[in-house]
Motif scaffolding. Structure first.
Motif, PDB file in Angstrom:
ATOM      1  N   ILE A   1       0.852  -1.181   0.000  1.00  0.00           N
ATOM      2  CA  ILE A   1       0.000   0.000   0.000  1.00  0.00           C
ATOM      3  C   ILE A   1       0.889   1.232   0.000  1.00  0.00           C
ATOM      4  CG2 ILE A   1      -1.694   1.327   1.315  1.00  0.00           C
ATOM      5  CD1 ILE A   1      -2.761  -1.359   2.336  1.00  0.00           C
ATOM      6  N   MET A   2       0.711   2.085  -0.969  1.00  0.00           N
ATOM      7  CA  MET A   2       1.535   3.277  -1.083  1.00  0.00           C
ATOM      8  C   MET A   2       0.782   4.489  -0.537  1.00  0.00           C
ATOM      9  SD  MET A   2       4.365   2.218  -2.323  1.00  0.00           S
ATOM     10  CE  MET A   2       5.142   3.770  -2.640  1.00  0.00           C
ATOM     11  N   PRO A   3       1.394   5.193   0.431  1.00  0.00           N
ATOM     12  CA  PRO A   3       0.750   6.387   0.973  1.00  0.00           C
ATOM     13  C   PRO A   3       0.799   7.538  -0.029  1.00  0.00           C
ATOM     14  CG  PRO A   3       2.888   6.058   1.970  1.00  0.00           C
ATOM     15  CD  PRO A   3       2.638   4.882   1.075  1.00  0.00           C
ATOM     16  N   CYS A   4       0.007   8.545   0.211  1.00  0.00           N
ATOM     17  CA  CYS A   4      -0.047   9.724  -0.642  1.00  0.00           C
ATOM     18  C   CYS A   4       0.322  10.946   0.194  1.00  0.00           C
ATOM     19  CB  CYS A   4      -1.446   9.863  -1.229  1.00  0.00           C
ATOM     20  SG  CYS A   4      -1.605  11.285  -2.321  1.00  0.00           S
ATOM     21  N   TRP A   5       1.332  11.674  -0.247  1.00  0.00           N
ATOM     22  CA  TRP A   5       1.774  12.868   0.458  1.00  0.00           C
ATOM     23  C   TRP A   5       1.649  14.082  -0.447  1.00  0.00           C
ATOM     24  CZ3 TRP A   5       5.695   8.752   0.680  1.00  0.00           C
ATOM     25  CH2 TRP A   5       5.655   8.028   1.870  1.00  0.00           C
ATOM     26  N   ASP A   6       1.611  15.263   0.159  1.00  0.00           N
ATOM     27  CA  ASP A   6       1.520  16.512  -0.595  1.00  0.00           C
ATOM     28  C   ASP A   6       2.874  16.989  -1.096  1.00  0.00           C
ATOM     29  OD1 ASP A   6      -1.254  16.698  -0.208  1.00  0.00           O
ATOM     30  OD2 ASP A   6      -0.986  17.681   1.732  1.00  0.00           O
ATOM     31  N   GLN A   7       3.941  16.750  -0.311  1.00  0.00           N
ATOM     32  CA  GLN A   7       5.271  17.271  -0.629  1.00  0.00           C
ATOM     33  C   GLN A   7       6.248  16.210  -1.130  1.00  0.00           C
ATOM     34  OE1 GLN A   7       5.834  20.653  -0.433  1.00  0.00           O
ATOM     35  NE2 GLN A   7       3.647  20.527  -0.080  1.00  0.00           N
ATOM     36  N   THR A   8       5.827  14.946  -1.110  1.00  0.00           N
ATOM     37  CA  THR A   8       6.769  13.851  -1.346  1.00  0.00           C
ATOM     38  C   THR A   8       6.233  12.899  -2.408  1.00  0.00           C
ATOM     39  OG1 THR A   8       7.257  14.004   1.013  1.00  0.00           O
ATOM     40  CG2 THR A   8       8.140  12.111  -0.157  1.00  0.00           C
ATOM     41  N   ASN A   9       7.090  12.561  -3.377  1.00  0.00           N
ATOM     42  CA  ASN A   9       6.706  11.585  -4.393  1.00  0.00           C
ATOM     43  C   ASN A   9       6.911  10.155  -3.901  1.00  0.00           C
ATOM     44  OD1 ASN A   9       5.852  13.245  -6.554  1.00  0.00           O
ATOM     45  ND2 ASN A   9       7.976  13.750  -7.002  1.00  0.00           N
TER      46      ASN A   9
ATOM     47  N   ASN B   1      15.851   6.541   0.791  1.00  0.00           N
ATOM     48  CA  ASN B   1      15.739   7.402  -0.386  1.00  0.00           C
ATOM     49  C   ASN B   1      14.442   8.180  -0.309  1.00  0.00           C
ATOM     50  OD1 ASN B   1      18.088   6.681  -2.110  1.00  0.00           O
ATOM     51  ND2 ASN B   1      17.166   4.668  -1.973  1.00  0.00           N
ATOM     52  N   ILE B   2      14.523   9.493  -0.481  1.00  0.00           N
ATOM     53  CA  ILE B   2      13.340  10.350  -0.498  1.00  0.00           C
ATOM     54  C   ILE B   2      13.377  11.161  -1.780  1.00  0.00           C
ATOM     55  CG2 ILE B   2      12.103  12.240   0.638  1.00  0.00           C
ATOM     56  CD1 ILE B   2      13.404  11.313   3.279  1.00  0.00           C
ATOM     57  N   VAL B   3      12.293  11.089  -2.545  1.00  0.00           N
ATOM     58  CA  VAL B   3      12.146  11.892  -3.758  1.00  0.00           C
ATOM     59  C   VAL B   3      11.026  12.891  -3.487  1.00  0.00           C
ATOM     60  CG1 VAL B   3      11.705  11.900  -6.226  1.00  0.00           C
ATOM     61  CG2 VAL B   3      12.863   9.931  -5.178  1.00  0.00           C
ATOM     62  N   PRO B   4      11.387  14.150  -3.171  1.00  0.00           N
ATOM     63  CA  PRO B   4      10.357  15.145  -2.885  1.00  0.00           C
ATOM     64  C   PRO B   4       9.775  15.735  -4.163  1.00  0.00           C
ATOM     65  CG  PRO B   4      12.507  16.112  -2.598  1.00  0.00           C
ATOM     66  CD  PRO B   4      12.730  14.670  -2.963  1.00  0.00           C
ATOM     67  N   LYS B   5       8.632  16.378  -4.011  1.00  0.00           N
ATOM     68  CA  LYS B   5       8.055  17.121  -5.126  1.00  0.00           C
ATOM     69  C   LYS B   5       8.773  18.458  -5.248  1.00  0.00           C
ATOM     70  CE  LYS B   5       3.600  14.838  -4.762  1.00  0.00           C
ATOM     71  NZ  LYS B   5       2.177  14.938  -4.465  1.00  0.00           N
ATOM     72  N   SER B   6       8.581  19.158  -6.369  1.00  0.00           N
ATOM     73  CA  SER B   6       9.253  20.442  -6.544  1.00  0.00           C
ATOM     74  C   SER B   6       8.754  21.436  -5.495  1.00  0.00           C
ATOM     75  CB  SER B   6       9.027  20.982  -7.957  1.00  0.00           C
ATOM     76  OG  SER B   6       7.663  21.273  -8.144  1.00  0.00           O
ATOM     77  N   GLY B   7       9.618  22.337  -5.102  1.00  0.00           N
ATOM     78  CA  GLY B   7       9.267  23.333  -4.105  1.00  0.00           C
ATOM     79  C   GLY B   7       9.586  22.920  -2.681  1.00  0.00           C
ATOM     80  N   VAL B   8      10.182  21.738  -2.499  1.00  0.00           N
ATOM     81  CA  VAL B   8      10.530  21.287  -1.148  1.00  0.00           C
ATOM     82  C   VAL B   8      11.754  22.054  -0.667  1.00  0.00           C
ATOM     83  CG1 VAL B   8      11.473  19.348   0.160  1.00  0.00           C
ATOM     84  CG2 VAL B   8       9.448  19.035  -1.245  1.00  0.00           C
TER      85      VAL B   8
ATOM     86  N   GLY C   1       3.110  22.878   2.276  1.00  0.00           N
ATOM     87  CA  GLY C   1       2.933  22.424   3.649  1.00  0.00           C
ATOM     88  C   GLY C   1       3.993  21.422   4.051  1.00  0.00           C
ATOM     89  N   THR C   2       3.673  20.597   5.048  1.00  0.00           N
ATOM     90  CA  THR C   2       4.623  19.644   5.593  1.00  0.00           C
ATOM     91  C   THR C   2       4.010  18.246   5.631  1.00  0.00           C
ATOM     92  OG1 THR C   2       5.663  21.336   6.967  1.00  0.00           O
ATOM     93  CG2 THR C   2       6.001  19.062   7.631  1.00  0.00           C
ATOM     94  N   ASP C   3       4.764  17.280   5.132  1.00  0.00           N
ATOM     95  CA  ASP C   3       4.377  15.874   5.228  1.00  0.00           C
ATOM     96  C   ASP C   3       5.076  15.262   6.435  1.00  0.00           C
ATOM     97  OD1 ASP C   3       3.000  16.054   2.823  1.00  0.00           O
ATOM     98  OD2 ASP C   3       4.650  15.209   1.634  1.00  0.00           O
ATOM     99  N   GLU C   4       4.323  14.590   7.280  1.00  0.00           N
ATOM    100  CA  GLU C   4       4.910  13.798   8.354  1.00  0.00           C
ATOM    101  C   GLU C   4       4.975  12.361   7.864  1.00  0.00           C
ATOM    102  OE1 GLU C   4       3.121  14.331  12.159  1.00  0.00           O
ATOM    103  OE2 GLU C   4       3.161  16.512  11.994  1.00  0.00           O
ATOM    104  N   ILE C   5       6.168  11.787   7.878  1.00  0.00           N
ATOM    105  CA  ILE C   5       6.387  10.489   7.257  1.00  0.00           C
ATOM    106  C   ILE C   5       6.990   9.520   8.267  1.00  0.00           C
ATOM    107  CG2 ILE C   5       7.654   9.254   5.445  1.00  0.00           C
ATOM    108  CD1 ILE C   5       7.606  11.922   3.875  1.00  0.00           C
ATOM    109  N   GLU C   6       6.492   8.289   8.254  1.00  0.00           N
ATOM    110  CA  GLU C   6       7.100   7.208   9.022  1.00  0.00           C
ATOM    111  C   GLU C   6       7.015   5.934   8.196  1.00  0.00           C
ATOM    112  OE1 GLU C   6       6.959   4.919  13.336  1.00  0.00           O
ATOM    113  OE2 GLU C   6       5.865   6.796  13.077  1.00  0.00           O
TER     114      GLU C   6
END
Length: 137
Positions: free
Chosen positions: A34-42, A60-67, A124-129
């Protein structure tokens, strides 16, 4: 009476088929896919590879543009001994954040690698775990 037997047999077949379809659907989509959906992170991927009693811990973190900021920590936890054995600070920016660390581990022990942090950008900010568990065989 004959129609009732046929009707009951057909109903039983339908119930059996529905049960098999449900089992097949559950097998086709395991929980860890199951893949989560974030606003700032791909994409966020975490991995732990064991070789000669060394754990290689990869984030590995691939953020969206504007991070503008990626922060948090990467923790290696010995499940067998029930203790945190290593923690690495995470802080960065850019189009790709990669962290790879190694740490000695004990053969036969089970380990959990966890990234917990935030990715902050213009939306905004994505909280990720994210967590990965494995055993050093």
């Amino acid at each position: 009476m004959r129609k009732i037997k046929r009707l009951l047999a057909a109903a039983l077949c339908c119930v059996c088929l529905l049960g098999m379809c449900q089992e097949a659907a559950m097998a086709a989509s395991p929980e860890d896919e199951i893949m989560p959906c974030w606003d700032q992170t791909n994409v966020v991927t975490i991995d732990m590879v064991f070789n000669n009693n060394i754990a290689t811990c990869i984030l590995n973190i691939v953020p969206k543009s504007g991070v503008t900021l990626i922060t948090g920590y990467l923790q290696l936890y010995d499940v067998t001994d029930d203790k945190l054995i290593r923690s690495w600070a995470i802080k960065g920016t850019g189009t790709l954040y990669n962290k790879e660390e190694t740490y000695p581990v004990t053969r036969g022990h089970k380990y959990t690698l966890t990234y917990k942090g935030t990715v902050t950008g213009s939306q905004g900010t994505d909280e990720i775990e994210v967590t990965k568990t494995g055993t050093n065989n």
